[in-house]
Design a protein around this motif. Structure first.
Motif, PDB file in Angstrom:
ATOM      1  N   ARG A 169       0.842  -1.189   0.000  1.00  0.00           N
ATOM      2  CA  ARG A 169       0.000   0.000   0.000  1.00  0.00           C
ATOM      3  C   ARG A 169       0.876   1.237   0.000  1.00  0.00           C
ATOM      4  O   ARG A 169       1.886   1.293   0.682  1.00  0.00           O
ATOM      5  CB  ARG A 169      -0.891   0.033   1.244  1.00  0.00           C
ATOM      6  CG  ARG A 169      -1.909  -1.086   1.273  1.00  0.00           C
ATOM      7  CD  ARG A 169      -2.853  -0.925   2.428  1.00  0.00           C
ATOM      8  NE  ARG A 169      -2.095  -1.071   3.675  1.00  0.00           N
ATOM      9  CZ  ARG A 169      -2.453  -0.541   4.833  1.00  0.00           C
ATOM     10  NH1 ARG A 169      -3.542   0.171   4.930  1.00  0.00           N
ATOM     11  NH2 ARG A 169      -1.726  -0.724   5.906  1.00  0.00           N
ATOM     12  N   ALA A 170       0.467   2.198  -0.747  1.00  0.00           N
ATOM     13  CA  ALA A 170       1.186   3.468  -0.773  1.00  0.00           C
ATOM     14  C   ALA A 170       0.673   4.333   0.373  1.00  0.00           C
ATOM     15  O   ALA A 170      -0.526   4.551   0.520  1.00  0.00           O
ATOM     16  CB  ALA A 170       0.975   4.171  -2.103  1.00  0.00           C
TER      17      ALA A 170
ATOM     18  N   ASP B 174       1.032  11.546   5.911  1.00  0.00           N
ATOM     19  CA  ASP B 174       1.492  10.689   6.991  1.00  0.00           C
ATOM     20  C   ASP B 174       3.013  10.693   7.070  1.00  0.00           C
ATOM     21  O   ASP B 174       3.592  10.694   8.151  1.00  0.00           O
ATOM     22  CB  ASP B 174       0.988   9.261   6.795  1.00  0.00           C
ATOM     23  CG  ASP B 174      -0.494   9.126   7.108  1.00  0.00           C
ATOM     24  OD1 ASP B 174      -1.051  10.052   7.729  1.00  0.00           O
ATOM     25  OD2 ASP B 174      -1.075   8.096   6.736  1.00  0.00           O
ATOM     26  N   ASP B 175       3.678  10.686   5.913  1.00  0.00           N
ATOM     27  CA  ASP B 175       5.137  10.719   5.898  1.00  0.00           C
ATOM     28  C   ASP B 175       5.668  12.017   6.491  1.00  0.00           C
ATOM     29  O   ASP B 175       6.618  12.002   7.273  1.00  0.00           O
ATOM     30  CB  ASP B 175       5.662  10.557   4.466  1.00  0.00           C
ATOM     31  CG  ASP B 175       5.516   9.121   3.962  1.00  0.00           C
ATOM     32  OD1 ASP B 175       5.339   8.210   4.796  1.00  0.00           O
ATOM     33  OD2 ASP B 175       5.588   8.931   2.735  1.00  0.00           O
ATOM     34  N   ALA B 176       5.054  13.123   6.118  1.00  0.00           N
ATOM     35  CA  ALA B 176       5.504  14.414   6.635  1.00  0.00           C
ATOM     36  C   ALA B 176       5.292  14.486   8.143  1.00  0.00           C
ATOM     37  O   ALA B 176       6.144  14.984   8.882  1.00  0.00           O
ATOM     38  CB  ALA B 176       4.766  15.545   5.938  1.00  0.00           C
ATOM     39  N   GLU B 177       4.165  13.966   8.592  1.00  0.00           N
ATOM     40  CA  GLU B 177       3.871  13.970  10.034  1.00  0.00           C
ATOM     41  C   GLU B 177       4.848  13.064  10.778  1.00  0.00           C
ATOM     42  O   GLU B 177       5.343  13.419  11.851  1.00  0.00           O
ATOM     43  CB  GLU B 177       2.436  13.511  10.271  1.00  0.00           C
ATOM     44  CG  GLU B 177       2.014  13.562  11.724  1.00  0.00           C
ATOM     45  CD  GLU B 177       0.591  13.069  11.924  1.00  0.00           C
ATOM     46  OE1 GLU B 177       0.206  12.919  13.092  1.00  0.00           O
ATOM     47  OE2 GLU B 177      -0.118  12.835  10.933  1.00  0.00           O
ATOM     48  N   LEU B 178       5.154  11.918  10.195  1.00  0.00           N
ATOM     49  CA  LEU B 178       6.093  10.986  10.811  1.00  0.00           C
ATOM     50  C   LEU B 178       7.487  11.608  10.914  1.00  0.00           C
ATOM     51  O   LEU B 178       8.143  11.499  11.951  1.00  0.00           O
ATOM     52  CB  LEU B 178       6.152   9.684   9.996  1.00  0.00           C
ATOM     53  CG  LEU B 178       7.059   8.594  10.518  1.00  0.00           C
ATOM     54  CD1 LEU B 178       6.600   8.115  11.897  1.00  0.00           C
ATOM     55  CD2 LEU B 178       7.109   7.425   9.548  1.00  0.00           C
ATOM     56  N   VAL B 179       7.919  12.287   9.880  1.00  0.00           N
ATOM     57  CA  VAL B 179       9.224  12.952   9.908  1.00  0.00           C
ATOM     58  C   VAL B 179       9.248  14.022  10.992  1.00  0.00           C
ATOM     59  O   VAL B 179      10.226  14.174  11.731  1.00  0.00           O
ATOM     60  CB  VAL B 179       9.556  13.545   8.520  1.00  0.00           C
ATOM     61  CG1 VAL B 179      10.783  14.448   8.595  1.00  0.00           C
ATOM     62  CG2 VAL B 179       9.802  12.428   7.518  1.00  0.00           C
ATOM     63  N   ALA B 180       8.167  14.752  11.136  1.00  0.00           N
ATOM     64  CA  ALA B 180       8.103  15.799  12.156  1.00  0.00           C
ATOM     65  C   ALA B 180       8.169  15.203  13.557  1.00  0.00           C
ATOM     66  O   ALA B 180       8.863  15.730  14.436  1.00  0.00           O
ATOM     67  CB  ALA B 180       6.827  16.614  11.988  1.00  0.00           C
ATOM     68  N   VAL B 181       7.472  14.105  13.780  1.00  0.00           N
ATOM     69  CA  VAL B 181       7.477  13.455  15.100  1.00  0.00           C
ATOM     70  C   VAL B 181       8.870  12.922  15.426  1.00  0.00           C
ATOM     71  O   VAL B 181       9.377  13.103  16.547  1.00  0.00           O
ATOM     72  CB  VAL B 181       6.419  12.324  15.150  1.00  0.00           C
ATOM     73  CG1 VAL B 181       6.598  11.457  16.382  1.00  0.00           C
ATOM     74  CG2 VAL B 181       5.023  12.904  15.096  1.00  0.00           C
TER      75      VAL B 181
END
Length: 81
Positions: free
Chosen positions: A56-57, A62-69
């Motif tokens: 799944r792509a 979500d990627d941007a939020e994960l990087v920020a966290v």
């Protein structure tokens, strides 16, 4: 007397070790025979190969939020120590 005692010791050693070797050989043969018997009467069922699920792509948000966290966690860890 000493030679006779030593001879008896070696004979006992040979009988004991021979008994153990023969027992282990019989154990290996019995295990192999049981394995072949089980394989003959209860063959292993073949399972058709399943297709792997399509990856799944993940949404870009979500990627941007994960990087920020992760960045915030690293910054907080560096400030502590």
């Amino acid at each position: 007397m000493q030679q006779d005692l030593l001879t008896q010791g070696f004979e006992l050693l040979l009988y004991g070790m021979g008994t153990v070797v023969i027992f282990l050989c019989l154990l290996v043969l019995a295990t192999a025979a049981m394995s072949k018997t089980i394989e003959r009467f209860f063959p292993e069922a073949t399972v058709p190969a399943a297709k792997p699920p399509a990856p799944r792509a993940a949404p870009a948000a979500d990627d941007a939020e994960l990087v920020a966290v992760i960045t915030a966690a690293i910054r907080q860890h560096r400030q502590r120590g």
